[in-house]
Motif scaffolding. Structure first.
Motif, PDB file in Angstrom:
ATOM      1  N   GLN A  81      35.319  76.688 -19.135  1.00 47.72           N
ATOM      2  CA  GLN A  81      36.088  76.263 -17.979  1.00 47.72           C
ATOM      3  C   GLN A  81      35.707  77.060 -16.741  1.00 47.72           C
ATOM      4  N   THR A  82      35.978  76.476 -15.590  1.00 42.95           N
ATOM      5  CA  THR A  82      35.769  77.133 -14.310  1.00 42.95           C
ATOM      6  C   THR A  82      37.059  77.102 -13.505  1.00 42.95           C
ATOM      7  N   PHE A  83      37.104  77.897 -12.456  1.00 46.78           N
ATOM      8  CA  PHE A  83      38.251  77.907 -11.559  1.00 46.78           C
ATOM      9  C   PHE A  83      37.751  78.076 -10.131  1.00 46.78           C
ATOM     10  N   ILE A  84      38.575  77.693  -9.171  1.00 48.74           N
ATOM     11  CA  ILE A  84      38.220  77.803  -7.762  1.00 48.74           C
ATOM     12  C   ILE A  84      38.667  79.170  -7.261  1.00 48.74           C
ATOM     13  N   ALA A  85      37.698  80.004  -6.897  1.00 50.61           N
ATOM     14  CA  ALA A  85      37.977  81.368  -6.435  1.00 50.61           C
ATOM     15  C   ALA A  85      37.844  81.447  -4.921  1.00 50.61           C
ATOM     16  N   LYS A  86      38.632  82.318  -4.324  1.00 47.87           N
ATOM     17  CA  LYS A  86      38.528  82.580  -2.893  1.00 47.87           C
ATOM     18  C   LYS A  86      37.685  83.832  -2.714  1.00 47.87           C
ATOM     19  N   CYS A  87      36.599  83.712  -1.971  1.00 44.22           N
ATOM     20  CA  CYS A  87      35.631  84.802  -1.843  1.00 44.22           C
ATOM     21  C   CYS A  87      35.573  85.293  -0.402  1.00 44.22           C
ATOM     22  N   GLN A  88      35.203  86.561  -0.260  1.00 46.11           N
ATOM     23  CA  GLN A  88      35.101  87.221   1.039  1.00 46.11           C
ATOM     24  C   GLN A  88      33.807  88.020   1.084  1.00 46.11           C
TER      25      GLN A  88
END
Length: 245
Positions: free
Chosen positions: A150-157
Motif C-alpha cells: 500500500q501507499t499513502f499521500i505524504a506532505k513533503c517539505q
C-alpha cells in the motif's frame, strides 16, 4: 350607556392598539435614518460584545519579523535558507543543468555581508529533487505487510538550504514504511521455541490465532512448523500492519 363604561372601552381600545405596535429601538447612531428593529439591534449588540471579548492582535501576529522566525540573525547573507531570500529563478531553464539566480534578502532580516548576491541551483522543480533533500510526514494507518504494498499521500517539505522551482511544499505518494517496535528475531525465536503454545502469535498481537494454536497444541505440530516458515520469510507480521525492526 353611562360615562364610566364609555371611557373604560376607550382605554381598553387604546391599550390594545399600542400593544400591537412592534417595539422599536430608538437608540440609533447618527448614520441611521430611522428606527432599528429590535431583533437587528440585539444582533448588533451581540456582535459588539463578541468583538470586545476578542483580544486585539498581538505584535507577534502582525509583526513582519514573525514570518522570518526561521531566519537567524548575524549569519552570512548567502548562507540563509530559501525562506529568508527572494530569488529570480528561470522557469525556462534546461532540466538538470546548473543555473545562476540573483537573490535578495527579505526585509526585516539582519545578516552579514551584501543582501543581494548570486547563487547556483539545479534546474528542477522541488518535487523532482533527490529524496534526501526533502522530508515527508509518515503514516501509521496504512498496512505495510500486504500485497500489493500500500501507499499513502505524504506532505513533503524541501530542506531550507535547497533552491528549486515551484512550491517548496508538495504531496507525494510513498509506500507504507513504519514500525511499532516488533522485532523479527524475537518473533522467529518464539515461533521456534514456544510456537506450539501460540506465543509467537500472541507476541505479534494475533491473539485469535494464538488461542487456536494453544488449544490445538500448535495444530499437532503442523501449524507450528508452518508459522516458523511464514515468520522466517516475513509473510506473517505484526497485527497492526507495521514492519519488523
Amino acid at each position: 350607556m353611562d360615562l364610566t363604561s364609555y371611557w373604560f372601552k376607550w382605554i381598553v381600545l387604546a391599550v390594545l392598539t399600542f400593544s400591537s405596535i412592534p417595539c422599536l429601538d430608538t437608540s440609533t447612531n447618527g448614520d441611521s435614518v430611522g428606527p432599528t428593529p429590535t431583533g437587528v439591534s440585539l444582533q448588533l449588540q451581540i456582535n459588539d460584545t463578541s468583538n470586545t471579548d476578542e483580544p486585539p492582535p498581538s505584535e507577534d501576529q502582525t509583526s513582519p519579523g514573525n514570518e522570518n522566525e526561521f531566519c537567524p540573525d548575524d549569519v552570512d547573507c548567502h548562507k540563509l535558507g530559501a525562506e529568508c531570500i527572494d530569488c529570480n529563478l528561470d522557469t525556462n531553464c534546461h532540466y538538470g543543468h546548473k543555473q545562476t539566480a540573483k537573490c535578495t534578502v527579505k526585509d526585516g532580516i539582519n545578516c552579514i555581508g551584501k543582501k543581494t548576491f548570486s547563487i547556483e541551483y539545479d534546474c528542477k522543480y522541488c518535487y523532482q529533487v533527490d529524496p534526501s533533500l526533502y522530508t515527508c510526514n509518515s503514516s501509521s494507518t496504512c498496512t505495510v505487510v500486504k500485497a500489493p504494498r500500500q501507499t499513502f499521500i505524504a506532505k513533503c517539505q524541501v530542506k531550507s538550504e535547497i533552491i528549486c522551482l515551484g512550491n517548496r511544499q508538495f504531496h507525494k505518494s510513498l509506500p507504507c514504511n513504519w514500525t511499532s517496535g516488533y522485532k523479527w528475531s524475537t518473533a522467529l525465536l518464539l515461533s521456534v521455541t514456544l510456537g506450539g503454545f501460540g506465543v509467537d502469535r500472541f507476541y505479534l498481537g494475533l491473539w485469535r490465532e494464538g488461542i487456536g494454536k494453544l488449544f490445538s497444541f500448535g495444530g499437532l505440530g503442523v501449524w507450528t512448523l508452518v508459522d516458523v516458515i511464514l515468520i522466517a520469510i516475513g509473510y506473517v507480521g505484526p497485527s497492526d500492519g507495521s514492519l519488523y525492526i
